[in-house]
Write an enzyme that holds these catalytic residues in place. Structure first.
Site, PDB file in Angstrom:
ATOM      1  N   HIS A   6      98.751 117.566  -6.874  1.00 23.88           N
ATOM      2  CA  HIS A   6      99.487 117.929  -5.664  1.00 23.88           C
ATOM      3  C   HIS A   6      99.975 116.666  -4.973  1.00 23.88           C
ATOM      4  O   HIS A   6      99.295 115.648  -4.975  1.00 23.88           O
ATOM      5  CB  HIS A   6      98.619 118.763  -4.716  1.00 23.88           C
TER       6      HIS A   6
ATOM      7  N   ASN B 237      96.629 111.604  -4.517  1.00 27.85           N
ATOM      8  CA  ASN B 237      95.298 111.079  -4.791  1.00 27.85           C
ATOM      9  C   ASN B 237      94.957 111.406  -6.244  1.00 27.85           C
ATOM     10  O   ASN B 237      95.003 112.565  -6.648  1.00 27.85           O
ATOM     11  CB  ASN B 237      94.264 111.722  -3.857  1.00 27.85           C
TER      12      ASN B 237
ATOM     13  N   CYS C 177      96.341 127.197  -8.675  1.00 28.74           N
ATOM     14  CA  CYS C 177      96.984 128.174  -9.573  1.00 28.74           C
ATOM     15  C   CYS C 177      96.968 129.557  -8.915  1.00 28.74           C
ATOM     16  O   CYS C 177      97.944 130.310  -9.014  1.00 28.74           O
ATOM     17  CB  CYS C 177      96.275 128.227 -10.925  1.00 28.74           C
TER      18      CYS C 177
ATOM     19  N   HIS D  46     100.953 115.194  -1.353  1.00 32.93           N
ATOM     20  CA  HIS D  46     100.849 115.443   0.096  1.00 32.93           C
ATOM     21  C   HIS D  46     102.127 114.945   0.761  1.00 32.93           C
ATOM     22  O   HIS D  46     102.560 113.816   0.518  1.00 32.93           O
ATOM     23  CB  HIS D  46      99.683 114.652   0.703  1.00 32.93           C
TER      24      HIS D  46
ATOM     25  N   ASP E 267      98.953 122.669   4.116  1.00 36.89           N
ATOM     26  CA  ASP E 267      97.547 122.327   3.866  1.00 36.89           C
ATOM     27  C   ASP E 267      96.654 123.104   4.837  1.00 36.89           C
ATOM     28  O   ASP E 267      96.959 123.233   6.028  1.00 36.89           O
ATOM     29  CB  ASP E 267      97.342 120.815   4.048  1.00 36.89           C
TER      30      ASP E 267
ATOM     31  N   HIS F  34      94.248 120.118  -9.397  1.00 35.54           N
ATOM     32  CA  HIS F  34      95.580 120.578  -9.812  1.00 35.54           C
ATOM     33  C   HIS F  34      96.516 119.628  -9.076  1.00 35.54           C
ATOM     34  O   HIS F  34      96.494 119.589  -7.830  1.00 35.54           O
ATOM     35  CB  HIS F  34      95.790 122.040  -9.389  1.00 35.54           C
TER      36      HIS F  34
ATOM     37  N   CYS G 236      91.283 127.730 -10.965  1.00 37.44           N
ATOM     38  CA  CYS G 236      91.942 126.737 -10.102  1.00 37.44           C
ATOM     39  C   CYS G 236      92.521 127.405  -8.850  1.00 37.44           C
ATOM     40  O   CYS G 236      93.327 128.338  -8.932  1.00 37.44           O
ATOM     41  CB  CYS G 236      93.045 126.036 -10.887  1.00 37.44           C
TER      42      CYS G 236
ATOM     43  N   HIS H 105      99.649 124.236 -14.497  1.00 36.58           N
ATOM     44  CA  HIS H 105      98.402 123.530 -14.163  1.00 36.58           C
ATOM     45  C   HIS H 105      98.294 122.205 -14.909  1.00 36.58           C
ATOM     46  O   HIS H 105      98.342 122.162 -16.124  1.00 36.58           O
ATOM     47  CB  HIS H 105      97.185 124.398 -14.506  1.00 36.58           C
TER      48      HIS H 105
HETATM   49  P1  5GP Z   1      93.055 116.035  -2.238  1.00 29.24           P
HETATM   50  O1  5GP Z   1      91.887 115.575  -1.435  1.00 29.24           O
HETATM   51  O2  5GP Z   1      92.623 116.640  -3.568  1.00 29.24           O
HETATM   52  O3  5GP Z   1      94.131 114.996  -2.411  1.00 29.24           O
HETATM   53  O4  5GP Z   1      93.752 117.174  -1.410  1.00 29.24           O
HETATM   54  C1  5GP Z   1      93.370 118.513  -1.461  1.00 29.24           C
HETATM   55  C2  5GP Z   1      93.983 119.176  -0.257  1.00 29.24           C
HETATM   56  O5  5GP Z   1      93.980 120.571  -0.469  1.00 29.24           O
HETATM   57  C3  5GP Z   1      93.206 118.912   1.027  1.00 29.24           C
HETATM   58  O6  5GP Z   1      94.063 118.314   1.981  1.00 29.24           O
HETATM   59  C4  5GP Z   1      92.722 120.290   1.435  1.00 29.24           C
HETATM   60  O7  5GP Z   1      92.715 120.480   2.840  1.00 29.24           O
HETATM   61  C5  5GP Z   1      93.703 121.210   0.730  1.00 29.24           C
HETATM   62  N1  5GP Z   1      93.167 122.516   0.382  1.00 29.24           N
HETATM   63  C6  5GP Z   1      91.987 122.759  -0.260  1.00 29.24           C
HETATM   64  N2  5GP Z   1      91.825 124.085  -0.459  1.00 29.24           N
HETATM   65  C7  5GP Z   1      92.936 124.683   0.063  1.00 29.24           C
HETATM   66  C8  5GP Z   1      93.341 126.053   0.165  1.00 29.24           C
HETATM   67  O8  5GP Z   1      92.673 126.998  -0.264  1.00 29.24           O
HETATM   68  N3  5GP Z   1      94.535 126.303   0.774  1.00 29.24           N
HETATM   69  C9  5GP Z   1      95.322 125.288   1.249  1.00 29.24           C
HETATM   70  N4  5GP Z   1      96.479 125.632   1.833  1.00 29.24           N
HETATM   71  N5  5GP Z   1      94.966 123.985   1.171  1.00 29.24           N
HETATM   72  C10 5GP Z   1      93.786 123.688   0.588  1.00 29.24           C
HETATM   73 ZN    ZN Z   2      95.864 124.888 -11.283  1.00 28.68          ZN
END
Ligand code: 5GP
Ligand code: ZN
Length: 114
Positions: free
Chosen positions: A100, A87, A9, A102, A32, A98, A6, A48
């Protein structure tokens, strides 16, 4: 428990660099990588869990803590107006498995979301 595959993680463990904005015993927050607003911060539980529906009755305090952390970060970043998004599932736009939260700020947002 961390999931070895992950990405979040790995960020929590410091194995992948991130723009950390907050950390405590239960939560970690970082910028992000592809910001959708002038301020775009992700708040994650250190433990996690893939998605919101994996949280049960016994996790109520942890979920509440994540919202409290949003207020701490909002104060830290001097944000008075912001949007908070989780989401859950592919159709909702979840791409990282994992949980999160926003935290988006710095521009006006449309409603309904796309
Ligand atoms: P989701 O679409 O799952 O709600 O949001 C995932 C978020 O994680 C996206 O906004 C994406 O830009 C961010 N993200 C994905 N990989 C990474 C990473 O390696 N580092 C950081 N800081 N953000 C990430
Ligand atoms: Zn995780």
């Amino acid at each position: 428990m961390a999931d070895k595959d992950c990405i979040f993680c790995k960020i929590v463990a410091g194995k992948i660099p991130s723009g950390k904005v907050y950390e405590d015993d239960l939560a970690f927050a970082f910028r992000d990588i592809s910001p959708q607003a002038p301020t775009h911060i992700l708040i994650v539980p250190k433990e996690h869990r893939a998605r919101l529906t994996d949280f049960g009755e016994k996790d109520a305090a942890l979920l509440g803590h994540l919202l409290k952390v949003i207020n701490i970060i909002a104060a830290q970043e001097k944000l008075e107006q912001f949007r908070v998004v989780i989401n859950c599932g592919e159709d909702a736009g979840q791409t990282v498995w994992h949980l999160h939260v926003h935290l988006l700020a710095g521009r006006a947002f449309g409603w309904p979301p796309g």
